[in-house]
Design an enzyme around this catalytic site. Structure first.
Site, PDB file in Angstrom:
ATOM      1  N   ALA A  65       1.099  -1.314   0.163  1.00 23.32           N
ATOM      2  CA  ALA A  65      -0.004  -0.074   0.004  1.00 23.32           C
ATOM      3  C   ALA A  65       1.023   1.221  -0.159  1.00 23.32           C
ATOM      4  O   ALA A  65       2.066   1.199   0.505  1.00 23.32           O
ATOM      5  CB  ALA A  65      -0.930   0.079   1.418  1.00 23.32           C
ATOM      6  N   GLU A 132       4.397  -5.236   7.202  1.00 22.26           N
ATOM      7  CA  GLU A 132       3.725  -4.140   7.779  1.00 22.26           C
ATOM      8  C   GLU A 132       4.182  -3.827   9.142  1.00 22.26           C
ATOM      9  O   GLU A 132       4.128  -2.852   9.797  1.00 22.26           O
ATOM     10  CB  GLU A 132       2.293  -4.526   7.797  1.00 22.26           C
TER      11      GLU A 132
HETATM   12  N1  CO8 Z   1       4.608   3.123  -0.820  1.00 23.87           N
HETATM   13  C1  CO8 Z   1       4.815   4.243  -1.209  1.00 23.87           C
HETATM   14  N2  CO8 Z   1       6.184   4.604  -1.947  1.00 23.87           N
HETATM   15  C2  CO8 Z   1       6.908   3.383  -1.919  1.00 23.87           C
HETATM   16  C3  CO8 Z   1       6.612   2.265  -1.430  1.00 23.87           C
HETATM   17  C4  CO8 Z   1       5.363   2.236  -0.830  1.00 23.87           C
HETATM   18  N3  CO8 Z   1       4.933   1.040  -0.234  1.00 23.87           N
HETATM   19  N4  CO8 Z   1       7.417   1.440  -1.803  1.00 23.87           N
HETATM   20  C5  CO8 Z   1       8.391   2.010  -2.473  1.00 23.87           C
HETATM   21  N5  CO8 Z   1       8.188   3.503  -2.715  1.00 23.87           N
HETATM   22  C6  CO8 Z   1       8.822   4.406  -3.266  1.00 23.87           C
HETATM   23  C7  CO8 Z   1       9.880   4.707  -2.654  1.00 23.87           C
HETATM   24  O1  CO8 Z   1       9.530   5.678  -1.719  1.00 23.87           O
HETATM   25  C8  CO8 Z   1      10.909   5.348  -3.676  1.00 23.87           C
HETATM   26  O2  CO8 Z   1      10.194   6.683  -4.061  1.00 23.87           O
HETATM   27  P1  CO8 Z   1      11.293   8.087  -4.158  1.00 23.87           P
HETATM   28  O3  CO8 Z   1      12.156   7.792  -5.294  1.00 23.87           O
HETATM   29  O4  CO8 Z   1      10.426   9.153  -4.507  1.00 23.87           O
HETATM   30  O5  CO8 Z   1      12.183   8.003  -3.009  1.00 23.87           O
HETATM   31  C9  CO8 Z   1      10.680   4.616  -4.932  1.00 23.87           C
HETATM   32  O6  CO8 Z   1       9.463   3.808  -4.515  1.00 23.87           O
HETATM   33  C10 CO8 Z   1      11.570   3.549  -5.023  1.00 23.87           C
HETATM   34  O7  CO8 Z   1      11.742   2.675  -3.809  1.00 23.87           O
HETATM   35  P2  CO8 Z   1      13.267   2.639  -2.959  1.00 23.87           P
HETATM   36  O8  CO8 Z   1      14.120   3.769  -3.256  1.00 23.87           O
HETATM   37  O9  CO8 Z   1      13.072   2.391  -1.532  1.00 23.87           O
HETATM   38  O10 CO8 Z   1      13.879   1.162  -3.743  1.00 23.87           O
HETATM   39  P3  CO8 Z   1      14.956   0.457  -3.176  1.00 23.87           P
HETATM   40  O11 CO8 Z   1      15.016  -0.533  -4.182  1.00 23.87           O
HETATM   41  O12 CO8 Z   1      15.733   0.665  -2.272  1.00 23.87           O
HETATM   42  O13 CO8 Z   1      14.020  -0.259  -2.058  1.00 23.87           O
HETATM   43  C11 CO8 Z   1      11.829  -1.535  -1.368  1.00 23.87           C
HETATM   44  C12 CO8 Z   1      12.728  -1.227  -2.379  1.00 23.87           C
HETATM   45  C13 CO8 Z   1      12.679  -2.615  -0.377  1.00 23.87           C
HETATM   46  C14 CO8 Z   1      10.532  -2.277  -1.881  1.00 23.87           C
HETATM   47  C15 CO8 Z   1      11.648  -0.724  -0.454  1.00 23.87           C
HETATM   48  O14 CO8 Z   1      11.021   0.522  -1.502  1.00 23.87           O
HETATM   49  C16 CO8 Z   1      10.449  -0.724   0.678  1.00 23.87           C
HETATM   50  O15 CO8 Z   1      10.962  -1.243   1.793  1.00 23.87           O
HETATM   51  N6  CO8 Z   1       9.130  -0.367   0.484  1.00 23.87           N
HETATM   52  C17 CO8 Z   1       7.971  -0.551   1.470  1.00 23.87           C
HETATM   53  C18 CO8 Z   1       7.719  -1.864   1.682  1.00 23.87           C
HETATM   54  C19 CO8 Z   1       6.691  -2.015   2.505  1.00 23.87           C
HETATM   55  O16 CO8 Z   1       6.816  -1.730   3.535  1.00 23.87           O
HETATM   56  N7  CO8 Z   1       5.272  -2.304   2.186  1.00 23.87           N
HETATM   57  C20 CO8 Z   1       4.095  -2.521   2.790  1.00 23.87           C
HETATM   58  C21 CO8 Z   1       3.360  -1.282   2.649  1.00 23.87           C
HETATM   59  S1  CO8 Z   1       2.151  -1.413   4.278  1.00 23.87           S
HETATM   60  C22 CO8 Z   1       0.805  -2.380   3.270  1.00 23.87           C
HETATM   61  O17 CO8 Z   1       1.199  -2.693   2.405  1.00 23.87           O
HETATM   62  C23 CO8 Z   1      -0.453  -2.718   4.462  1.00 23.87           C
HETATM   63  C24 CO8 Z   1      -1.484  -3.098   3.025  1.00 23.87           C
HETATM   64  C25 CO8 Z   1      -2.762  -3.253   3.618  1.00 23.87           C
HETATM   65  C26 CO8 Z   1      -3.472  -2.178   3.604  1.00 23.87           C
HETATM   66  C27 CO8 Z   1      -4.799  -2.428   3.795  1.00 23.87           C
HETATM   67  C28 CO8 Z   1      -5.671  -1.187   4.454  1.00 23.87           C
HETATM   68  C29 CO8 Z   1      -6.920  -1.659   5.247  1.00 23.87           C
END
Ligand code: CO8
Length: 258
Positions: A65, A132
């Site tokens: 998300a 999460e």
């Molecule tokens: N949300 C928003 N932006 C994101 C997300 C995300 N989940 N993941 C990556 N991005 C963005 C980064 O902020 C970055 O943007 P910018 O260049 O503008 O800074 C761009 O994508 C590239 O990401 P990274 O630079 O971080 O790329 P890396 O290759 O270094 O890392 C990862 C990749 C490991 C995937 C890392 O981006 C990461 O850890 N992302 C978050 C993963 C995460 O925690 N996901 C779970 C989110 S919570 C969730 O999904 C709950 C779902 C249930 C909701 C239900 C509601 C009822």
């Protein structure tokens, strides 16, 4: 119909829905989920579509998300707004088979979205996770339930509590994905599976989907009864007669969804 966060293409009875927010690793924001629910509804309603393939980019199916969008919200916003409830319900209402073709990250809501599909074909680059806990929340669109049913309690607890990622090989070994293929072949493999499904009777494919999904909801005896009645009911279809005649006559069946 044009979408901002998706590309949709229908070829040879297969709708390919590609998540397209490359700057955010296909993070699921409200816009994307609304568009995805709409695209799924359209694929369901389009008589030319017999199977759906949901995919992302080489780097990410979806990295969860959208954390930026969620970070602005409070309890009342998400509870009273039923965050992601209607959109995920719309995806789960699709009766046509849906294959998730996953390369790169499928994290949090991304992993959950893949698990909402009927089966997952993974590239060898795929990484699944429910991180999460690192954000102070739990999974919200099925992770604690569907991952546990797919891989068992021990691995599901491990994934949810540590937030670690599972690679494609471990995901296949654990039953989360049905096949792993080299990344370059992912779409070919998914399209060829979809083409095979598209050749079947839609009545039978729909019955398969309902019966297998039923196994996730009810106890064994109820599930077995549901399956047996479904099996019996299919004897009312022309496609059942055609399928069995074709076998006896040593020819390919011509299903007509009747
Ligand atoms: N949300 C928003 N932006 C994101 C997300 C995300 N989940 N993941 C990556 N991005 C963005 C980064 O902020 C970055 O943007 P910018 O260049 O503008 O800074 C761009 O994508 C590239 O990401 P990274 O630079 O971080 O790329 P890396 O290759 O270094 O890392 C990862 C990749 C490991 C995937 C890392 O981006 C990461 O850890 N992302 C978050 C993963 C995460 O925690 N996901 C779970 C989110 S919570 C969730 O999904 C709950 C779902 C249930 C909701 C239900 C509601 C009822």
């Amino acid at each position: 119909m044009g979408y901002e966060t998706l590309n949709v293409d229908v070829t040879n009875h297969v709708a390919v829905i590609k998540l397209n927010r490359p700057d955010a690793l296909n993070a699921l924001n409200s816009k994307l989920l609304t568009e995805l629910a709409k695209a799924m509804g359209q694929a369901q309603g389009n008589d030319k579509v017999r199977c759906i393939v949901l995919t992302g980019s080489d780097k990410a199916f979806a990295a969860g998300a959208d954390i930026r969008e969620m970070s602005e919200k409070n309890f009342v916003d998400v509870f009273m707004g039923d965050l992601f409830g209607p959109e995920t319900d719309a995806i789960l209402r699709v009766r046509k088979p849906i294959i998730a073709a996953v390369a790169g990250y499928a994290l949090g809501g991304g992993c959950e979205l893949a698990m909402m599909c009927d089966f997952i074909i993974a590239a060898d680059t795929a990484k699944f996770g429910q991180p999460e806990i690192n954000l102070g929340v739990v999974a919200g669109i099925g992770g604690t339930q569907r991952l546990t049913r797919a891989v068992g309690k021990a691995k599901s607890m491990d994934m949810h509590l540590t937030g670690r990622f599972m690679d494609a090989e471990e995901a296949e070994r654990s039953g989360l994905v049905s096949r792993v293929v080299p990344a370059k072949k992912l779409m070919d493999e998914a399209m060829s599976a979809a083409a095979k499904i598209a050749e079947k009777s839609m009545i039978t494919a729909t019955a398969v989907k309902e019966a297998v999904n039923r196994s996730q909801e009810v106890g064994l005896s109820e599930g077995l009864l549901f399956e047996k009645r479904m099996f019996h009911a299919l004897f009312a279809t022309e496609d059942r007669a055609e399928g069995m005649s074709a076998f006896v006559e040593k020819r390919e069946p011509q299903f007509r969804d009747k």
